[in-house]
Design a protein around this motif. Sequence first.
Motif, PDB file in Angstrom:
ATOM      1  N   ASN A 140      -0.851 -23.519 -37.600  1.00 25.59           N
ATOM      2  CA  ASN A 140      -1.291 -23.929 -36.128  1.00 25.59           C
ATOM      3  C   ASN A 140      -2.506 -24.477 -36.100  1.00 25.59           C
ATOM      4  O   ASN A 140      -3.213 -24.424 -37.111  1.00 25.59           O
ATOM      5  CB  ASN A 140      -1.101 -22.784 -35.267  1.00 25.59           C
ATOM      6  CG  ASN A 140      -2.472 -21.812 -35.368  1.00 25.59           C
ATOM      7  OD1 ASN A 140      -3.314 -21.849 -36.233  1.00 25.59           O
ATOM      8  ND2 ASN A 140      -2.227 -20.742 -34.393  1.00 25.59           N
ATOM      9  N   GLY A 141      -2.662 -25.269 -34.971  1.00 17.71           N
ATOM     10  CA  GLY A 141      -4.083 -25.919 -34.709  1.00 17.71           C
ATOM     11  C   GLY A 141      -4.267 -26.748 -33.683  1.00 17.71           C
ATOM     12  O   GLY A 141      -3.414 -26.460 -32.564  1.00 17.71           O
ATOM     13  N   VAL A 142      -4.694 -27.776 -33.578  1.00 17.24           N
ATOM     14  CA  VAL A 142      -5.163 -28.560 -32.379  1.00 17.24           C
ATOM     15  C   VAL A 142      -5.145 -30.090 -32.596  1.00 17.24           C
ATOM     16  O   VAL A 142      -5.684 -30.438 -33.706  1.00 17.24           O
ATOM     17  CB  VAL A 142      -6.436 -28.167 -31.536  1.00 17.24           C
ATOM     18  CG1 VAL A 142      -7.846 -28.501 -32.373  1.00 17.24           C
ATOM     19  CG2 VAL A 142      -6.548 -29.152 -30.445  1.00 17.24           C
TER      20      VAL A 142
ATOM     21  N   GLY B 141      -5.713 -32.669 -28.232  1.00 12.17           N
ATOM     22  CA  GLY B 141      -5.853 -31.708 -27.444  1.00 12.17           C
ATOM     23  C   GLY B 141      -4.923 -30.623 -26.872  1.00 12.17           C
ATOM     24  O   GLY B 141      -4.824 -29.696 -26.337  1.00 12.17           O
ATOM     25  N   LYS B 142      -3.792 -30.880 -27.903  1.00 10.06           N
ATOM     26  CA  LYS B 142      -2.636 -30.012 -27.732  1.00 10.06           C
ATOM     27  C   LYS B 142      -2.608 -28.797 -28.698  1.00 10.06           C
ATOM     28  O   LYS B 142      -3.081 -29.139 -29.849  1.00 10.06           O
ATOM     29  CB  LYS B 142      -1.420 -30.874 -27.998  1.00 10.06           C
ATOM     30  CG  LYS B 142      -0.803 -31.384 -26.825  1.00 10.06           C
ATOM     31  CD  LYS B 142      -0.062 -30.130 -25.814  1.00 10.06           C
ATOM     32  CE  LYS B 142       1.097 -30.824 -25.441  1.00 10.06           C
ATOM     33  NZ  LYS B 142       1.754 -29.990 -24.115  1.00 10.06           N
ATOM     34  N   TYR B 143      -2.038 -27.527 -28.306  1.00 10.67           N
ATOM     35  CA  TYR B 143      -1.847 -26.622 -29.298  1.00 10.67           C
ATOM     36  C   TYR B 143      -0.428 -27.066 -30.142  1.00 10.67           C
ATOM     37  O   TYR B 143       0.452 -27.020 -29.535  1.00 10.67           O
ATOM     38  CB  TYR B 143      -1.646 -25.223 -28.602  1.00 10.67           C
ATOM     39  CG  TYR B 143      -1.307 -24.016 -29.451  1.00 10.67           C
ATOM     40  CD1 TYR B 143      -2.297 -23.457 -30.442  1.00 10.67           C
ATOM     41  CD2 TYR B 143      -0.008 -23.801 -29.464  1.00 10.67           C
ATOM     42  CE1 TYR B 143      -2.008 -22.499 -31.313  1.00 10.67           C
ATOM     43  CE2 TYR B 143       0.312 -22.484 -30.559  1.00 10.67           C
ATOM     44  CZ  TYR B 143      -0.690 -22.216 -31.219  1.00 10.67           C
ATOM     45  OH  TYR B 143      -0.379 -21.000 -32.334  1.00 10.67           O
TER      46      TYR B 143
ATOM     47  N   HIS C  50       7.839 -15.841 -31.750  1.00  7.71           N
ATOM     48  CA  HIS C  50       6.599 -16.435 -31.578  1.00  7.71           C
ATOM     49  C   HIS C  50       6.648 -17.990 -31.240  1.00  7.71           C
ATOM     50  O   HIS C  50       5.909 -18.310 -30.018  1.00  7.71           O
ATOM     51  CB  HIS C  50       5.787 -16.405 -32.989  1.00  7.71           C
ATOM     52  CG  HIS C  50       4.716 -17.095 -32.974  1.00  7.71           C
ATOM     53  ND1 HIS C  50       3.490 -16.816 -32.334  1.00  7.71           N
ATOM     54  CD2 HIS C  50       4.344 -18.093 -33.517  1.00  7.71           C
ATOM     55  CE1 HIS C  50       2.381 -17.566 -32.773  1.00  7.71           C
ATOM     56  NE2 HIS C  50       2.775 -18.562 -33.233  1.00  7.71           N
TER      57      HIS C  50
ATOM     58  N   GLN D 291       7.145 -17.991 -27.415  1.00  8.79           N
ATOM     59  CA  GLN D 291       6.053 -17.618 -26.566  1.00  8.79           C
ATOM     60  C   GLN D 291       5.118 -18.777 -26.289  1.00  8.79           C
ATOM     61  O   GLN D 291       4.427 -18.927 -25.389  1.00  8.79           O
ATOM     62  CB  GLN D 291       5.315 -16.267 -27.417  1.00  8.79           C
ATOM     63  CG  GLN D 291       6.339 -15.124 -27.182  1.00  8.79           C
ATOM     64  CD  GLN D 291       5.601 -14.119 -28.304  1.00  8.79           C
ATOM     65  OE1 GLN D 291       5.180 -14.458 -29.237  1.00  8.79           O
ATOM     66  NE2 GLN D 291       6.060 -12.813 -27.829  1.00  8.79           N
ATOM     67  N   CYS D 292       4.816 -19.365 -27.620  1.00  7.79           N
ATOM     68  CA  CYS D 292       3.823 -20.793 -27.474  1.00  7.79           C
ATOM     69  C   CYS D 292       4.371 -21.760 -26.633  1.00  7.79           C
ATOM     70  O   CYS D 292       3.598 -22.389 -25.863  1.00  7.79           O
ATOM     71  CB  CYS D 292       3.661 -20.944 -29.161  1.00  7.79           C
ATOM     72  SG  CYS D 292       2.735 -19.936 -30.248  1.00  7.79           S
TER      73      CYS D 292
ATOM     74  N   GLN E 163       6.220 -21.370 -24.139  1.00  8.92           N
ATOM     75  CA  GLN E 163       5.988 -20.627 -23.012  1.00  8.92           C
ATOM     76  C   GLN E 163       4.662 -20.915 -22.344  1.00  8.92           C
ATOM     77  O   GLN E 163       4.389 -21.288 -21.189  1.00  8.92           O
ATOM     78  CB  GLN E 163       6.447 -19.244 -22.695  1.00  8.92           C
ATOM     79  CG  GLN E 163       6.897 -19.014 -21.562  1.00  8.92           C
ATOM     80  CD  GLN E 163       7.271 -17.371 -21.386  1.00  8.92           C
ATOM     81  OE1 GLN E 163       7.350 -16.753 -22.511  1.00  8.92           O
ATOM     82  NE2 GLN E 163       7.139 -16.726 -20.198  1.00  8.92           N
ATOM     83  N   GLN E 164       3.747 -21.010 -23.117  1.00  8.07           N
ATOM     84  CA  GLN E 164       2.427 -21.202 -22.930  1.00  8.07           C
ATOM     85  C   GLN E 164       1.858 -22.541 -22.883  1.00  8.07           C
ATOM     86  O   GLN E 164       0.692 -23.049 -22.782  1.00  8.07           O
ATOM     87  CB  GLN E 164       1.367 -20.331 -23.941  1.00  8.07           C
ATOM     88  CG  GLN E 164       1.562 -18.913 -23.694  1.00  8.07           C
ATOM     89  CD  GLN E 164       1.429 -18.416 -22.338  1.00  8.07           C
ATOM     90  OE1 GLN E 164       0.732 -18.899 -21.620  1.00  8.07           O
ATOM     91  NE2 GLN E 164       2.397 -17.244 -22.007  1.00  8.07           N
ATOM     92  N   GLY E 165       2.976 -23.625 -23.097  1.00  6.09           N
ATOM     93  CA  GLY E 165       2.511 -24.896 -23.220  1.00  6.09           C
ATOM     94  C   GLY E 165       2.138 -25.529 -24.555  1.00  6.09           C
ATOM     95  O   GLY E 165       1.594 -26.511 -24.629  1.00  6.09           O
ATOM     96  N   GLY E 166       2.422 -24.769 -25.680  1.00 14.00           N
ATOM     97  CA  GLY E 166       2.184 -25.413 -27.038  1.00 14.00           C
ATOM     98  C   GLY E 166       3.224 -26.285 -27.417  1.00 14.00           C
ATOM     99  O   GLY E 166       4.436 -26.107 -26.830  1.00 14.00           O
TER     100      GLY E 166
END
Lengths: 212, 212
Positions: free
Chosen positions: B97-99, B102-104, B130, B133-134, B136-139
């Motif tokens: 994971n990372g950025v 500006g996006k996860y 997992h 869930q990500c 759902q949070q906009g990842g």
Amino acid sequence: MAIHYPNGSSYKVSTNKSLKKNHNDKHSHHKLTIYGDRGMTLEQEINDSNNYYLHKNIAVIHKKPTPVQIVKVDYPKRSAAVIKEAYFRKASTTDYNGVYRGKYIDFDAKETKNKISFPLANFHKHQVEHMRQCVQQGGLCFALIKFVQTDELFLFKATDLFTYWDNQFNGGKKSIKKDIIKKLGINIQYSLNPTIPYLKAVDKLLNSKGES
Amino acid sequence: MAIHYPNGSSYKVSTNKSLKKNHNDKHSHHKLTIYGDRGMTLEQEINDSNNYYLHKNIAVIHKKPTPVQIVKVDYPKRSAAVIKEAYFRKASTTDYNGVYRGKYIDFDAKETKNKISFPLANFHKHQVEHMRQCVQQGGLCFALIKFVQTDELFLFKATDLFTYWDNQFNGGKKSIKKDIIKKLGINIQYSLNPTIPYLKAVDKLLNSKGES
């Protein structure tokens, strides 16, 4: 029901049924949640809070596993592989990251017994560089700094940290005065659930202009 | 200069001076970059590419350390602590994971020797949950799926994965046909640097409407 921790103190533990209800995953384990700040380490408090945020579908933030260099592994018959020789490695990143409100979140947690200032030596150079890289990519980075003598906890923006970090190499102080952390940082009050409502402080950052 | 790997094969290695130039950190180590797809595992290829993206200030994406349950540690005098007993734990998240922009970003990498389909058993339930869930949070979540027999690599969106994952519990197949992955996924061509330019595929996702 009481759990007795190695130091002999007892914690009140309650099964959190409301979490169960809001959680979509039928197969999830029945979680035990320990409330309040009763001798938990900052790491435990954060993990506890992250669990809360995860099960409430508020954020997905995890602690990264401790980096370990594995040298020797045994594979006994009919049982799990056993690591027989391994060494701790230095983390090249911060300990926590994840996603909240569509934003990449990245932070580290530091405790100090110092009463009036926070020694910058608590950070490794690699961690600060990592945060700098993340900020550059649009991530939201910060430190959670706890003064354990007074149970005071602050969110301190990475961009503020960079200023003091860099200054120490230009004749500046090797620590940040607590007064400065109070002034620039956001105070986090302990609560019942989550133990550390640090995403409230993140909300303040996201809602203000000077984010990250 | 040639590095000989345990299997005896030799790799061409070149010191990448252009990385140096673009990198702000004066104290960074002189990095060696191994080019191309010459027997590297998918994990090595991704780590290699992530290093490239990091040093070019394009993205900050790391592999998480292998989760290990440490049971016994020795502290010999005058040398580093040695872990004497530890066990592998199941990861509760994906590996990367990372950025980026500006996006996860959150993904896992899977190889299969199967020629015509990808067995869903390559994923653990926890990893899929997992990713859910990500998202759902906009990842932005996906899998990198490699068919090793043909050296074909695809980015497959997590939201597409969920469909086939869930279907298998409702009488659907336990695998995804390669044809479907070709159709729904984004093909990634191996290149010199980075080895796997998977962020080009991510760009396509971010620039289209149906992201994540």
